[in-house]
Design a protein around this motif. Sequence first.
Motif, PDB file in Angstrom:
ATOM      1  N   LYS A 104       0.852  -1.201   0.000  1.00 16.05           N
ATOM      2  CA  LYS A 104       0.000   0.000   0.000  1.00 16.05           C
ATOM      3  C   LYS A 104       0.883   1.245   0.000  1.00 16.05           C
ATOM      4  O   LYS A 104       1.985   1.234   0.535  1.00 16.05           O
ATOM      5  CB  LYS A 104      -0.890   0.001   1.245  1.00 16.05           C
ATOM      6  CG  LYS A 104      -1.990  -1.045   1.198  1.00 16.05           C
ATOM      7  CD  LYS A 104      -3.194  -0.591   2.027  1.00 16.05           C
ATOM      8  CE  LYS A 104      -4.286  -1.659   2.112  1.00 16.05           C
ATOM      9  NZ  LYS A 104      -4.836  -2.045   0.807  1.00 16.05           N
ATOM     10  N   GLY A 105       0.377   2.314  -0.607  1.00 20.96           N
ATOM     11  CA  GLY A 105       1.092   3.582  -0.603  1.00 20.96           C
ATOM     12  C   GLY A 105       2.189   3.686  -1.647  1.00 20.96           C
ATOM     13  O   GLY A 105       2.910   4.673  -1.689  1.00 20.96           O
ATOM     14  N   GLU A 106       2.321   2.658  -2.492  1.00 22.63           N
ATOM     15  CA  GLU A 106       3.306   2.701  -3.580  1.00 22.63           C
ATOM     16  C   GLU A 106       2.532   2.843  -4.894  1.00 22.63           C
ATOM     17  O   GLU A 106       1.373   2.463  -4.989  1.00 22.63           O
ATOM     18  CB  GLU A 106       4.125   1.402  -3.625  1.00 22.63           C
ATOM     19  CG  GLU A 106       4.843   1.062  -2.337  1.00 22.63           C
ATOM     20  CD  GLU A 106       6.151   1.822  -2.174  1.00 22.63           C
ATOM     21  OE1 GLU A 106       6.586   2.489  -3.129  1.00 22.63           O
ATOM     22  OE2 GLU A 106       6.737   1.747  -1.083  1.00 22.63           O
ATOM     23  N   SER A 107       3.220   3.394  -5.902  1.00 23.13           N
ATOM     24  CA  SER A 107       2.535   3.513  -7.192  1.00 23.13           C
ATOM     25  C   SER A 107       2.815   2.268  -8.046  1.00 23.13           C
ATOM     26  O   SER A 107       3.828   1.587  -7.872  1.00 23.13           O
ATOM     27  CB  SER A 107       2.965   4.785  -7.908  1.00 23.13           C
ATOM     28  OG  SER A 107       4.364   4.843  -7.957  1.00 23.13           O
ATOM     29  N   GLU A 129      -3.955   2.624 -12.191  1.00 20.31           N
ATOM     30  CA  GLU A 129      -4.766   2.919 -10.996  1.00 20.31           C
ATOM     31  C   GLU A 129      -4.869   1.661 -10.136  1.00 20.31           C
ATOM     32  O   GLU A 129      -5.349   0.629 -10.610  1.00 20.31           O
ATOM     33  CB  GLU A 129      -6.169   3.329 -11.466  1.00 20.31           C
ATOM     34  CG  GLU A 129      -7.038   3.964 -10.419  1.00 20.31           C
ATOM     35  CD  GLU A 129      -6.813   5.460 -10.318  1.00 20.31           C
ATOM     36  OE1 GLU A 129      -6.914   5.951  -9.194  1.00 20.31           O
ATOM     37  OE2 GLU A 129      -6.523   6.107 -11.345  1.00 20.31           O
ATOM     38  N   SER A 130      -4.386   1.747  -8.885  1.00 20.53           N
ATOM     39  CA  SER A 130      -4.368   0.553  -8.046  1.00 20.53           C
ATOM     40  C   SER A 130      -4.226   0.970  -6.588  1.00 20.53           C
ATOM     41  O   SER A 130      -3.586   1.985  -6.292  1.00 20.53           O
ATOM     42  CB  SER A 130      -3.172  -0.328  -8.446  1.00 20.53           C
ATOM     43  OG  SER A 130      -3.001  -1.389  -7.541  1.00 20.53           O
ATOM     44  N   ASP A 131      -4.800   0.186  -5.658  1.00 19.26           N
ATOM     45  CA  ASP A 131      -4.629   0.529  -4.237  1.00 19.26           C
ATOM     46  C   ASP A 131      -3.310  -0.003  -3.673  1.00 19.26           C
ATOM     47  O   ASP A 131      -2.953   0.289  -2.540  1.00 19.26           O
ATOM     48  CB  ASP A 131      -5.838   0.092  -3.395  1.00 19.26           C
ATOM     49  CG  ASP A 131      -6.190  -1.366  -3.567  1.00 19.26           C
ATOM     50  OD1 ASP A 131      -5.426  -2.076  -4.253  1.00 19.26           O
ATOM     51  OD2 ASP A 131      -7.210  -1.803  -3.018  1.00 19.26           O
ATOM     52  N   VAL A 132      -2.594  -0.791  -4.462  1.00 23.61           N
ATOM     53  CA  VAL A 132      -1.244  -1.220  -4.072  1.00 23.61           C
ATOM     54  C   VAL A 132      -0.290  -0.967  -5.242  1.00 23.61           C
ATOM     55  O   VAL A 132      -0.703  -0.896  -6.391  1.00 23.61           O
ATOM     56  CB  VAL A 132      -1.179  -2.717  -3.694  1.00 23.61           C
ATOM     57  CG1 VAL A 132      -1.869  -2.981  -2.371  1.00 23.61           C
ATOM     58  CG2 VAL A 132      -1.748  -3.587  -4.803  1.00 23.61           C
ATOM     59  N   LYS A 139      -4.933  -8.343  -9.269  1.00 27.64           N
ATOM     60  CA  LYS A 139      -5.732  -7.174  -9.609  1.00 27.64           C
ATOM     61  C   LYS A 139      -4.843  -5.944  -9.619  1.00 27.64           C
ATOM     62  O   LYS A 139      -3.770  -5.970  -9.010  1.00 27.64           O
ATOM     63  CB  LYS A 139      -6.909  -7.004  -8.628  1.00 27.64           C
ATOM     64  CG  LYS A 139      -6.468  -6.788  -7.176  1.00 27.64           C
ATOM     65  CD  LYS A 139      -7.625  -6.569  -6.253  1.00 27.64           C
ATOM     66  CE  LYS A 139      -7.094  -6.202  -4.886  1.00 27.64           C
ATOM     67  NZ  LYS A 139      -7.994  -5.864  -3.891  1.00 27.64           N
ATOM     68  N   PRO A 140      -5.215  -4.859 -10.260  1.00 24.37           N
ATOM     69  CA  PRO A 140      -6.455  -4.672 -11.016  1.00 24.37           C
ATOM     70  C   PRO A 140      -6.400  -5.354 -12.385  1.00 24.37           C
ATOM     71  O   PRO A 140      -5.329  -5.798 -12.810  1.00 24.37           O
ATOM     72  CB  PRO A 140      -6.514  -3.146 -11.181  1.00 24.37           C
ATOM     73  CG  PRO A 140      -5.075  -2.740 -11.254  1.00 24.37           C
ATOM     74  CD  PRO A 140      -4.356  -3.668 -10.308  1.00 24.37           C
TER      75      PRO A 140
END
Length: 156
Positions: free
Chosen positions: A13-16, A25-28, A100-101
């Motif tokens: 988390k918090g990484e692009s 676009e991703s939450d991880v 994912k995504p």
Amino acid sequence: MIGFGYDIHKLAKGESLILGGVPVESDVGTAAHSDGDVILHALCDALLGAAGLGDIGEHFPDNDPQYKNADSTRFVKEIMGMIENSFAIVNIDITVVLEKPKLSAYKKAIREMIAELCGISAERVNIKAATNEKMGFIGRGEGIAAFCISELSRIE
Ligand code: MG
């Protein structure tokens, strides 16, 4: 000449998440010394492999501060500079494995980015995305992997 490349990175988390030079676009995202672009790193190793020029770690060491958070498009450009006078790229075929995504909306942009970086037409580049069927660390969303093969022909 055929070359093969493989790369893997942890997801956090918090990484692009940047894949094939394209922000996704991703939450991880990937936790890595460079931008953690597994697709471009696998591509670099496939090109170096086909050209008989070793591996990405020899050319761009991951303990070298100049490559911290490096934009991996730079690695591809530098490798193209090493090979383009001796080789023409016949094709590049990539499989990225992540849970994912979904990458369907990004495949075209990634294909075009790689074609541009390598100075070839997009028809010579193929991008495939797969999941790991929820198995293992990729299936749990803890990591992402990419595989690439490339054929180069020697310019006479
Ligand atoms: Mg890597």
